[in-house]
Design a protein around this motif. Structure first.
Motif, short mmCIF file in Angstrom:
data_model
loop_
_atom_site.label_atom_id
_atom_site.label_comp_id
_atom_site.label_asym_id
_atom_site.label_seq_id
_atom_site.Cartn_x
_atom_site.Cartn_y
_atom_site.Cartn_z
N LYS A 4 0.70 -1.27 0.10
CA LYS A 4 0.10 0.08 -0.01
C LYS A 4 0.84 1.33 -0.01
CE LYS A 4 -3.68 2.17 2.37
NZ LYS A 4 -4.64 1.95 3.58
N VAL A 5 0.57 2.31 -0.99
CA VAL A 5 1.42 3.49 -1.03
C VAL A 5 0.71 4.29 -0.30
CG1 VAL A 5 2.07 5.34 -2.66
CG2 VAL A 5 2.00 3.03 -3.25
N PRO A 6 1.64 5.03 0.83
CA PRO A 6 1.05 6.02 1.65
C PRO A 6 0.55 7.13 1.07
CG PRO A 6 3.55 5.95 1.82
CD PRO A 6 2.96 4.83 1.05
N PRO A 7 -0.19 7.98 1.83
CA PRO A 7 -0.97 9.13 0.99
C PRO A 7 0.01 10.11 0.88
CG PRO A 7 -1.77 8.91 3.22
CD PRO A 7 -0.94 7.55 2.83
N ARG A 8 0.03 10.99 -0.03
CA ARG A 8 1.03 11.88 -0.01
C ARG A 8 0.54 13.45 0.45
NH1 ARG A 8 1.95 16.04 -4.28
NH2 ARG A 8 4.25 16.82 -4.22
N ILE A 9 0.67 13.52 1.70
CA ILE A 9 0.19 14.62 2.48
C ILE A 9 1.25 15.66 2.48
CG2 ILE A 9 -0.55 15.36 4.86
CD1 ILE A 9 -1.27 12.25 5.56
N PHE A 10 2.56 15.43 2.44
CA PHE A 10 3.59 16.40 2.38
C PHE A 10 4.38 16.36 1.09
CE2 PHE A 10 2.86 15.12 6.96
CZ PHE A 10 2.75 16.29 7.47
N SER A 11 4.76 17.70 0.75
CA SER A 11 5.59 17.79 -0.28
C SER A 11 6.86 17.77 -0.15
CB SER A 11 5.06 19.25 -0.92
OG SER A 11 6.14 19.49 -1.93
N ALA A 12 7.63 16.68 -0.52
CA ALA A 12 8.94 16.62 -0.25
C ALA A 12 9.95 17.81 -0.87
CB ALA A 12 9.46 15.33 -1.12
N ARG A 13 9.39 18.66 -2.02
CA ARG A 13 10.38 19.70 -2.33
C ARG A 13 10.03 20.77 -1.48
NH1 ARG A 13 8.74 24.13 -4.86
NH2 ARG A 13 6.51 23.03 -4.83
N ARG A 14 8.81 20.93 -0.94
CA ARG A 14 8.36 22.02 -0.03
C ARG A 14 9.39 21.57 1.33
NH1 ARG A 14 4.41 25.55 -0.85
NH2 ARG A 14 3.70 25.16 1.51
N ARG A 15 9.34 20.57 1.41
CA ARG A 15 9.94 20.27 3.03
C ARG A 15 11.34 20.45 2.91
NH1 ARG A 15 11.78 14.80 5.19
NH2 ARG A 15 11.41 14.74 7.48
N ILE A 16 11.98 19.98 1.81
CA ILE A 16 13.50 20.28 1.77
C ILE A 16 13.81 21.77 1.65
CG2 ILE A 16 15.75 19.99 0.06
CD1 ILE A 16 14.43 17.48 -0.42
N ALA A 17 13.07 22.61 0.90
CA ALA A 17 13.20 24.17 0.93
C ALA A 17 12.86 24.54 2.34
CB ALA A 17 12.39 24.56 -0.11
N ALA A 18 12.12 24.33 3.07
CA ALA A 18 11.81 24.84 4.23
C ALA A 18 13.05 24.64 5.24
CB ALA A 18 10.64 24.28 4.95
N ARG A 19 13.53 23.29 5.12
CA ARG A 19 14.86 23.14 6.00
C ARG A 19 15.98 23.80 5.50
NH1 ARG A 19 14.08 19.68 9.91
NH2 ARG A 19 16.49 19.48 10.31
N ARG A 20 16.13 24.05 4.24
CA ARG A 20 17.14 24.86 3.82
C ARG A 20 17.14 26.30 4.22
NH1 ARG A 20 17.82 22.24 -2.52
NH2 ARG A 20 19.03 20.32 -1.74
N ARG A 21 16.01 26.85 4.19
CA ARG A 21 15.66 28.00 4.56
C ARG A 21 15.92 28.25 5.96
NH1 ARG A 21 9.83 30.74 3.89
NH2 ARG A 21 9.40 28.89 5.26
N MET A 22 15.62 27.42 6.83
CA MET A 22 15.86 27.14 8.30
C MET A 22 17.55 27.17 8.40
SD MET A 22 15.56 23.94 10.87
CE MET A 22 16.87 23.17 9.78
N LEU A 23 18.30 26.44 7.90
CA LEU A 23 19.59 26.38 7.94
C LEU A 23 20.10 27.77 7.64
CD1 LEU A 23 20.46 23.01 6.31
CD2 LEU A 23 20.47 23.50 8.57
N ALA A 24 19.72 28.51 6.61
CA ALA A 24 20.24 29.97 6.29
C ALA A 24 19.91 30.84 7.58
CB ALA A 24 19.75 30.52 4.90
N LEU A 25 18.65 30.89 8.03
CA LEU A 25 18.23 31.69 8.93
C LEU A 25 19.04 31.51 10.41
CD1 LEU A 25 14.29 31.56 8.42
CD2 LEU A 25 16.19 33.41 8.01
#
Length: 252
Positions: A4-25
Motif C-alpha cells: 500500500k502506497v502511503p498518502p502524499r500529505i507533505f511535499s518533499a520539495r517544499r519540505r527540503i526548501a523549508a529546511r534549507r531556509r531554516m539552515l540559512a536563518l
C-alpha cells in the motif's frame, strides 16, 4: 500482493526548501532554537537516567550540532544526517549498526511515518535504542484558530495534521520496537506579534509543507489573522503552545 502506497500529505520539495531556509536563518545570532534545545536536553537526560552509554550514534535533524558535540566529547562515534542536504528518511539508510539513533524534529513531515520508523530500527544494532522527538497533536492551537478565522467560510489546508500519544504508541508496536515509551510535553512561548511567531516557525522549519498548501492569504484575511492573534493574548503578548511527542524503544 502490492504494498500500500502511503498518502502524499507533505511535499518533499517544499519540505527540503523549508529546511534549507531554516539552515540559512539559523546563521543569524537571534535565531529561534528553543524546540531543538528542548529535544537535545531530553535526549541527554534519557541517556543519563538509563545509564546508557552508546559507542556509536546517528543524529538526524539537529541543525545546531550540539547533540553531536556532547556525544563526541563523551567518546561516542557520531554520524550526523540532515534531510535538507539529501538524507532520505523514507528510504533504507546508507549506513547501519548504531547503538543510538536520535531523530529530532523531522518525522512530523514524512508521508510514511511507519516506514521511517522501520528504517530507523533496521539501522540499529541489536540492543540499540531509538529516541525520536517531533511536534505532535495539540501544537499551535492559536495559529489554527487564527487561520480558520482568516479563511472564513472557506477554510484552506494550512496547518499540518499531527500524531497524538495513542497513535505514537501504536506506531512503536507496529514497527516492533521493544520496551516502547511514549512521552508528551509542551513548550509555551510568548509572542508580541503574529509576524514574530511566523518568523520563529520559518527559523525552525515549521512552516506549511503540505502537498496542497492552499492559496496565500489576501490583505483582508491577513488583517483578520493579525487581529485574531492579538485578541488571543493579554498585555500585548500571545502565548502559543508547541507539543512535543517523544517515542523511544529498543531493537531486540
Amino acid at each position: 500482493m502490492e504494498s500500500k502506497v502511503p498518502p502524499r500529505i507533505f511535499s518533499a520539495r517544499r519540505r527540503i526548501a523549508a529546511r534549507r531556509r531554516m539552515l540559512a536563518l539559523q546563521q543569524q545570532p537571534d535565531a529561534a532554537r528553543y524546540l531543538i534545545d528542548d529535544m537535545i536536553e531530553d535526549v541527554l537526560e534519557r541517556l543519563s537516567f538509563l545509564r546508557f552509554e552508546p559507542a556509536t550514534a546517528l543524529v538526524i535533524g539537529d541543525y545546531t550540532g550540539a547533540l553531536a558535540r556532547t556525544l563526541t566529547a563523551a567518546g561516542v562515534a557520531v554520524t550526523e544526517a540532515e534531510p535538507a542536504t539529501g538524507f532520505e528518511e523514507e528510504q533504507p539508510y546508507p549506513f547501519e549498526g548504531f547503538d543510538l539513533i536520535a531523530s529530532l524534529g523531522t518525522l512530523d513531515t514524512v508521508n510514511d511515518l511507519p516506514g521511517a520508523l522501520v528504517h530507523i530500527r533496521k539501522a540499529l544494532k541489536t540492543g540499540g535504542m531509538m529516541i525520536a522527538s517531533f511536534l505532535s497533536s495539540g501544537s499551535l492551537p492559536i495559529m489554527r484558530e487564527v487561520m480558520l478565522a482568516a479563511d472564513g467560510d472557506r477554510p484552506a489546508p494550512r496547518v499540518h495534521p499531527t500524531v497524538d500519544v495513542r497513535s505514537g504508541g501504536q506506531l512503536l508496536q507496529r514497527t516492533l520496537f521493544a520496551d516502547p515509551v511514549i512521552d508528551h510535553r509542551h513548550v509555551d512561548v510568548g509572542f508580541r506579534s503574529m509576524e514574530r511567531l511566523v518568523g520563529d516557525l520559518r527559523g525552525q522549519a515549521l512552516t506549511n509543507v503540505l502537498a496542497d498548501p492552499g492559496p496565500a492569504l489576501g490583505k483582508a484575511a491577513l488583517a483578520q489573522a493579525r487581529e485574531t492573534f492579538a485578541a488571543a493574548g493579554e498585555g500585548g503578548r500571545t502565548v502559543e503552545r508547541f507539543e512535543i511527542l517523544t517515542l523511544s524503544g529498543w531493537k531486540r
